[in-house]
Design an enzyme around this catalytic site. Structure first.
Site, PDB file in Angstrom:
ATOM      1  N   ASP A 116       0.830  -1.203   0.000  1.00 33.77           N
ATOM      2  CA  ASP A 116       0.000   0.000   0.000  1.00 33.77           C
ATOM      3  C   ASP A 116       0.867   1.258   0.000  1.00 33.77           C
ATOM      4  O   ASP A 116       2.043   1.235   0.341  1.00 33.77           O
ATOM      5  CB  ASP A 116      -0.898   0.024   1.241  1.00 33.77           C
ATOM      6  CG  ASP A 116      -2.065  -0.952   1.138  1.00 33.77           C
ATOM      7  OD1 ASP A 116      -2.304  -1.456   0.031  1.00 33.77           O
ATOM      8  OD2 ASP A 116      -2.720  -1.199   2.167  1.00 33.77           O
TER       9      ASP A 116
ATOM     10  N   LYS B 248      -3.700   3.342  -2.480  1.00 30.72           N
ATOM     11  CA  LYS B 248      -4.460   4.498  -2.927  1.00 30.72           C
ATOM     12  C   LYS B 248      -4.227   5.642  -1.956  1.00 30.72           C
ATOM     13  O   LYS B 248      -3.870   5.453  -0.798  1.00 30.72           O
ATOM     14  CB  LYS B 248      -5.945   4.181  -3.023  1.00 30.72           C
ATOM     15  CG  LYS B 248      -6.605   3.840  -1.684  1.00 30.72           C
ATOM     16  CD  LYS B 248      -8.086   3.615  -1.866  1.00 30.72           C
ATOM     17  CE  LYS B 248      -8.770   3.324  -0.526  1.00 30.72           C
ATOM     18  NZ  LYS B 248     -10.214   3.165  -0.666  1.00 30.72           N
TER      19      LYS B 248
ATOM     20  N   MET C 140     -10.339   7.667   8.878  1.00 29.34           N
ATOM     21  CA  MET C 140     -10.712   8.184   7.562  1.00 29.34           C
ATOM     22  C   MET C 140     -11.931   9.105   7.627  1.00 29.34           C
ATOM     23  O   MET C 140     -12.832   9.034   6.789  1.00 29.34           O
ATOM     24  CB  MET C 140     -10.970   7.018   6.589  1.00 29.34           C
ATOM     25  CG  MET C 140      -9.754   6.132   6.408  1.00 29.34           C
ATOM     26  SD  MET C 140     -10.098   4.492   5.707  1.00 29.34           S
ATOM     27  CE  MET C 140     -10.858   3.639   7.088  1.00 29.34           C
TER      28      MET C 140
END
Length: 503
Positions: free
Chosen positions: A35, A57, A172
């Site tokens: 990642d 991402k 997040m």
């Protein structure tokens, strides 16, 4: 033959938080699928031959869609390869690790899950915020903050059932931060409840914004905090004022570049990281065996004829002893020969092989090594060193009547390629200091930049050096060494850097 996939939690950022099992699985991997947030130092545990495939991402920008990641893992394993799937934090905590495991199981691919240190605990701990405290809360709730963004008719998160007496951790959630805080306030949460946003938790670039439930979203927006970030809400945040240990380190927030060869960098890197710095390794030299062993081999065959053997680096000690063994000898063949070492590291390397050091100069320079020998007329000296080195030591010895044989047992070359993640930060002045431990590291770095670029870099970046020769080499490029070690050792260099930035 089918391979295997390890779903490995790489931790929150600090490479030291990778688990031992995670490291062991990574060492065995033929392919590393990682990642975006996985620290580059973690990738260094993989063997050089392993393929490295970035699939992470950042925000809404995907390097590879999740369905393609699934297929990639299966195809690599079907080719008989061991795959290390590195996921930031813990793979089974908001990391879609369960989806990847389910897909692997559906295709009958053997896999193991290696849990990682979650950013929930690590980022909070590095910010000086305990998740629980018996005086302030014994319950922790972990929430995916993207639920608000998805605008489902029925949210998976039952906000009304979250305890106001514990600690709330929101992953997040920056994009929907104000919506979330306002929802909690409407549910009668106390607006004065302490809250914090932690960005880049556990890394030297860590940023912590403190406030209350009522104003934390506005404070984070006012300084333009971006993901990755963790939101912590609860009374335990108030303990941060006393417990902020990480940010009190002397080099916290500093970014330093090490130019030593890759195999030598860890010693200095560890000292600087312990002081809180973010360390970027940029090996400007690579150490290799000499192209021709004929002269060292002849000297080893005639070893008993020498009165002295002088070593000018720890690299030379290791290379010489290994070559001695390759030719069928061992350190006992050096009995009766006096040994000289230019500095403490070189001396320690000799002692590690059980060899006594007879000459050790008070000032760690080649010229002073000649002085400790004393009378040199007709003395046979074997000088063990790199292929390319300053000639002052052999010339000084020969001027005193010594019979000098130079045995080049290693050479330094420019490594292939230049890491873009080093070059651009240097040009953008996002580095605080560059360390140089030898003239060759200076030459190695300077050749990557034009004279104009060098001026631009060193108007801001500090140069930290070991020894007057390294400092003189810097000056030849028009660069003034800002930080100099009092003694010519890695330990002294680290102390000098810490002392400089502590001011």
């Amino acid at each position: 033959m089918r391979g295997k996939v390890y779903l490995i939690g790489a931790g929150p950022g600090d490479s030291g938080l990778l688990t031992l099992k995670g490291r062991d699985c990574l060492v065995r991997a033929d392919v590393v699928v990682y990642d975006t947030l996985v620290h580059p130092q973690i990738l260094e545990f993989a063997k050089p031959s392993a393929s490295r495939i970035p699939v992470g991402k950042r925000g809404k920008h995907h390097a590879l869609e999740q369905s393609r990641i699934h297929d990639l893992l299966v195809k690599q394993a079907q080719r008989g390869r061991v795959v290390a799937r590195l996921k930031s934090g813990d793979p089974f905590l908001f990391g879609r690790g369960s989806e990847e495991a389910e897909y692997l199981a559906g295709h009958h691919i053997p896999y193991e899950v290696v849990p990682g240190v979650s950013s929930a605990s690590a980022a909070a701990a590095y910010a000086g915020i305990p998740l629980t405290d018996r005086r302030m809360g014994s319950m922790v709730t972990l929430v995916d903050g993207r639920e608000e963004e998805k605008r489902k008719i029925t949210s998976v998160v039952e906000w009304s059932r979250i305890s106001r007496q514990g600690t709330l951790i929101i992953f997040m959630g920056l994009d929907q931060f104000e919506t979330i805080t306002q929802r909690l306030i409407r549910l009668n949460w106390d607006e004065t409840l302490p809250a914090a946003v932690i960005r880049w938790g556990s890394l030297p670039g860590q940023v912590v914004v403190e406030g209350t439930l009522g104003d934390i979203a506005q404070k984070a927006r006012s300084i333009d905090v971006h993901p990755p970030a963790l939101i912590v809400i609860g009374r335990v945040v108030g303990l941060r004022k006393k417990l902020r240990w990480f940010e009190s380190k002397p080099l916290f927030g500093k970014r330093l570049v090490i130019t030593r060869a890759a195999e030598q960098a860890p010693e200095l890197a560890h000292l600087l990281q312990e002081a809180g710095a973010e360390v970027l390794s940029f090996p400007t030299i690579q150490i290799l065996p000499p192209k021709n062993w004929s002269i060292p081999d002849q000297a080893i065959r005639e070893i008993a004829t020498f009165d002295w053997i002088l070593f000018t680096s720890a690299n030379g000690v290791g290379a010489f002893v290994n070559r001695l063994k390759t030719l069928g000898g061992d350190v006992r063949d050096l009995k009766g020969i006096r040994l000289g070492a230019i500095g403490p590291k070189t001396s320690a390397s000799l002692q590690a092989f059980g060899l006594k050091v007879d000459a050790f100069p008070s000032e760690y320079r080649a010229e002073t090594l000649a002085d400790v020998i004393g009378e040199a007329k007709n003395v046979r000296v074997l000088l063990v060193r790199a292929e390319k080195a300053r000639e002052i030591l052999p010339k000084t010895l020969e001027a005193r009547g010594a019979l000098v044989t130079i045995a080049p047992v290693y050479r330094t070359i420019k490594p292939r390629g230049l890491a873009a993640d080093i070059r651009q930060p240097l040009l953008d002045r996002k580095i605080d200091a560059i360390t140089f431990t030898s003239p060759s590291t200076v030459d190695g770095l300077m050749q990557y930049f034009s004279a104009r670029e060098r001026r631009r870099i060193f108007e801001h970046v500090k140069a930290a050096v070991i020894g007057p020769i390294t400092a003189a080499t810097l000056r030849e490029y028009g660069v003034h060494p800002t930080i100099r070690a009092k003694t010519y050792t890695v330990d002294a260099l680290a102390k000098a850097i810490i002392q400089y930035f502590s001011k």
